[in-house]
Design an enzyme around this catalytic site. Structure first.
Site, PDB file in Angstrom:
ATOM      1  CE1 TYR A 103      -0.958  26.061  -1.861  1.00  6.58           C
ATOM      2  CE2 TYR A 103      -2.416  24.898  -0.328  1.00  6.58           C
ATOM      3  CZ  TYR A 103      -1.175  25.441  -0.630  1.00  6.58           C
ATOM      4  OH  TYR A 103      -0.152  25.351   0.281  1.00  6.58           O
ATOM      5  NE  ARG A 110      -4.195  19.254  12.308  1.00  8.22           N
ATOM      6  CZ  ARG A 110      -3.157  18.496  12.000  1.00  8.22           C
ATOM      7  NH1 ARG A 110      -3.224  17.193  12.139  1.00  8.22           N
ATOM      8  NH2 ARG A 110      -2.047  19.052  11.518  1.00  8.22           N
ATOM      9  NE  ARG A 168       1.527  30.532   3.848  1.00  7.76           N
ATOM     10  CZ  ARG A 168       1.888  29.342   3.377  1.00  7.76           C
ATOM     11  NH1 ARG A 168       2.526  28.486   4.130  1.00  7.76           N
ATOM     12  NH2 ARG A 168       1.600  29.003   2.127  1.00  7.76           N
ATOM     13  CG  PHE A 225       2.131   4.058   2.439  1.00  7.54           C
ATOM     14  CD1 PHE A 225       2.939   4.866   3.228  1.00  7.54           C
ATOM     15  CD2 PHE A 225       1.828   4.492   1.155  1.00  7.54           C
ATOM     16  CE1 PHE A 225       3.427   6.077   2.748  1.00  7.54           C
ATOM     17  CE2 PHE A 225       2.306   5.695   0.671  1.00  7.54           C
ATOM     18  CZ  PHE A 225       3.109   6.494   1.478  1.00  7.54           C
TER      19      PHE A 225
HETATM   20  C1  PS7 Z   1      -1.497   7.372  -0.891  1.00  4.78           C
HETATM   21  C2  PS7 Z   1      -2.338   7.616  -3.302  1.00  4.78           C
HETATM   22  C3  PS7 Z   1       5.642  11.158  -0.188  1.00  4.78           C
HETATM   23  C4  PS7 Z   1       4.203   9.965   1.559  1.00  4.78           C
HETATM   24  C5  PS7 Z   1       0.207  11.329   1.113  1.00  4.78           C
HETATM   25  C6  PS7 Z   1       5.598  16.406   2.670  1.00  4.78           C
HETATM   26  C7  PS7 Z   1       0.586  15.887   3.876  1.00  4.78           C
HETATM   27  C8  PS7 Z   1       3.309  19.254   3.433  1.00  4.78           C
HETATM   28  O1  PS7 Z   1       1.981  19.687   7.563  1.00  4.78           O
HETATM   29  O2  PS7 Z   1      -0.354  23.054   5.487  1.00  4.78           O
HETATM   30  O3  PS7 Z   1       0.584  21.691   8.084  1.00  4.78           O
HETATM   31  O4  PS7 Z   1       2.952  21.997   7.336  1.00  4.78           O
HETATM   32  O5  PS7 Z   1       2.011  23.264   4.628  1.00  4.78           O
HETATM   33  C9  PS7 Z   1      -2.301   9.545  -1.829  1.00  4.78           C
HETATM   34  C10 PS7 Z   1       4.147  12.369   1.392  1.00  4.78           C
HETATM   35  C11 PS7 Z   1      -0.602  13.492   0.192  1.00  4.78           C
HETATM   36  C12 PS7 Z   1       3.867  16.837   0.938  1.00  4.78           C
HETATM   37  C13 PS7 Z   1       0.563  17.517   1.956  1.00  4.78           C
HETATM   38  C14 PS7 Z   1      -2.002  10.285  -0.625  1.00  4.78           C
HETATM   39  C15 PS7 Z   1       4.581  13.691   0.980  1.00  4.78           C
HETATM   40  C16 PS7 Z   1       0.149  14.247   1.195  1.00  4.78           C
HETATM   41  C17 PS7 Z   1       4.281  18.221   0.791  1.00  4.78           C
HETATM   42  C18 PS7 Z   1      -1.270  11.528  -1.025  1.00  4.78           C
HETATM   43  C19 PS7 Z   1       3.894  14.644   1.904  1.00  4.78           C
HETATM   44  C20 PS7 Z   1      -0.639  15.405   1.634  1.00  4.78           C
HETATM   45  C21 PS7 Z   1       1.279  21.237   2.538  1.00  4.78           C
HETATM   46  C22 PS7 Z   1       3.121  19.158   0.915  1.00  4.78           C
HETATM   47  O6  PS7 Z   1       0.363  21.647   3.588  1.00  4.78           O
HETATM   48  O7  PS7 Z   1       1.262  21.145   5.736  1.00  4.78           O
HETATM   49  C23 PS7 Z   1      -2.049   8.240  -1.992  1.00  4.78           C
HETATM   50  C24 PS7 Z   1       4.649  11.240   0.928  1.00  4.78           C
HETATM   51  C25 PS7 Z   1      -0.556  12.180   0.123  1.00  4.78           C
HETATM   52  C26 PS7 Z   1       4.455  16.025   1.795  1.00  4.78           C
HETATM   53  C27 PS7 Z   1       0.223  16.334   2.476  1.00  4.78           C
HETATM   54  C28 PS7 Z   1       1.273  18.560   2.669  1.00  4.78           C
HETATM   55  C29 PS7 Z   1       1.228  19.852   2.127  1.00  4.78           C
HETATM   56  C30 PS7 Z   1       2.418  19.122   2.268  1.00  4.78           C
HETATM   57  P1  PS7 Z   1       1.710  21.156   7.298  1.00  4.78           P
HETATM   58  P2  PS7 Z   1       0.816  22.392   4.888  1.00  4.78           P
HETATM   59 MN    MN Z   2       2.759  24.509   2.985  1.00  2.69          MN
HETATM   60 MN    MN Z   3       0.602  21.878  10.459  1.00  2.00          MN
END
Ligand code: PS7
Ligand code: MN
Ligand code: MN
Ligand code: MN
Ligand code: MN
Ligand code: MN
Length: 343
Positions: free
Chosen positions: A144, A188, A201, A261
């Protein structure tokens, strides 16, 4: 003056950067300092995935409606007319005004569009799979997290390479970068996710929590505090297993802006894990690293601001990982079930 300097003049780009700032202050901060071409692509990448996640997260949308949207989202981004209303607050605005995002997306270079499309397609399919399937085993948990975050790591690394500023990185290291962030988020967000209405969820794997309680929600009840913290500590220990890969990945980067970044979210993740470890507050409310702290009428830089301010190179990252590891280590009790592994 701020508006003149920071907000793009075209309305669709203005919308995208304002939205990015609203939905993620920390990503907005590190995205804004990237080289310009990459900055626009990553801003759109973020918003497209955030919109996809808003569909995934909205438990009031029926499964038969949700799954086809998740599966075809990668095609909708090419359609300026398409939108689907869901989510709340800023996320609802993002969904209702999605045409600004698709308009900006269509202006990106071909390689950027294709990389974003590919990851969106794979993430949508992965999210759809887990609408039906529960996270039972630790392998399911890793799967997942690969779909919703590991793939982002793979996609970002492709974009860095497409910009000509970085070498290709191994898929496995990119995946670990995402897993470390996502597992921290899942740990968290325990309470927020379990209390989600109309439907809760659950992302903590049964293989772990079933050793402590009969139902995942039982962890939030005061009578189970001891078990809850033991389970939490096992979850944190599992997440820490990705830290070494993250350091290896970061050590290969060359561009200073790309480095910041990538590094800042990872430092915040280990900081959050240190804060969550052995901390019953995870089951009572939100545990967050704070940007500013007000004490006795004075403002102090919270950990978040310190991390953003002080993460410039690999030595800073090693230092921060060392410091947060020491804090976490000081909270490990000899009686904990996984002491040896955690240490
Ligand atoms: C740097 C090689 C395109 C920068 C950054 C939106 C955050 C939201 O927030 O529990 O509690 O609602 O629903 C690797 C980011 C992974 C992803 C995942 C680093 C896009 C991002 C959509 C790789 C971020 C991890 C769902 C899915 O969890 O969240 C490098 C950029 C990175 C977004 C994140 C989040 C997943 C997410 P919340 P949820
Ligand atoms: Mn989600
Ligand atoms: Mn959240
Ligand atoms: Mn979400
Ligand atoms: Mn979450
Ligand atoms: Mn959530």
């Amino acid at each position: 003056r701020y508006a003149e300097k920071q907000i793009p003049s075209q309305p669709h780009w203005a919308f995208c950067y304002i939205m990015l700032h609203k939905v993620s202050r920390s990503f907005s901060l590190v995205i804004k300092q990237l080289p310009v071409e990459l900055r626009d692509a990553i801003c759109i990448f973020y918003l497209v995935l955030r919109a996809l996640d808003t569909v995934e997260d909205d438990t009031s949308v029926a499964t038969e409606v949700k799954v086809p949207i998740l599966m075809s989202f990668h095609r909708h981004v090419y359609d300026r007319e398409w939108h689907f209303s869901c989510g709340t607050k800023d996320y609802k605005v993002l969904m209702d005004q999605f045409h600004h995002v698709s308009t900006a997306f269509l202006e990106l270079g071909k390689h950027y569009k294709e990389a974003i499309e590919d990851i969106t397609m794979r993430m949508g399919a992965g999210m759809a799979k887990f609408i039906y399937k529960e996270v039972e085993t630790i392998d399911d948990y890793d799967e997942y997290c690969h779909h919703v975050a590991g793939l982002v790591g793979l996609g970002l690394s492709k974009l860095f390479h497409a910009s000509g500023k970085e070498d290709v990185a191994s898929d496995s290291l990119c995946n670990s970068m995402g897993l470390f962030l996502q597992k921290t988020n899942i740990i968290r967000d325990y309470l927020e996710d379990i209390n989600e209405v109309p439907k809760c969820r659950m992302f903590w794997p049964r293989q772990i929590w079933s050793k402590y309680v009969d139902k995942l929600e039982d962890l939030k009840y005061e009578r189970n505090s001891v078990k809850a913290v033991q389970c939490l500590n096992e979850m944190v220990t599992n997440a820490l297993s990705h830290a070494e890969d993250c350091l290896t990945f970061l050590s290969t980067l060359r561009d200073p802006a790309i480095f910041r970044f990538c590094a800042i979210p990872q430092v915040m993740a280990i900081g959050t894990l240190a804060k969550c470890y052995n901390n019953i507050e995870v089951f009572r409310g939100v545990v967050k690293m704070r940007r500013v702290i007000k004490m006795l009428g004075f403002f102090f830089l919270g950990l978040t601001a310190q991390v953003i301010d002080r993460t410039r190179n690999m030595a800073d990252v090693y230092g921060a990982f060392f410091d947060f590891s020491c804090i976490l280590k000081s909270k490990v009790e000899y009686k904990d079930l996984h002491v040896a592994k955690t240490l």
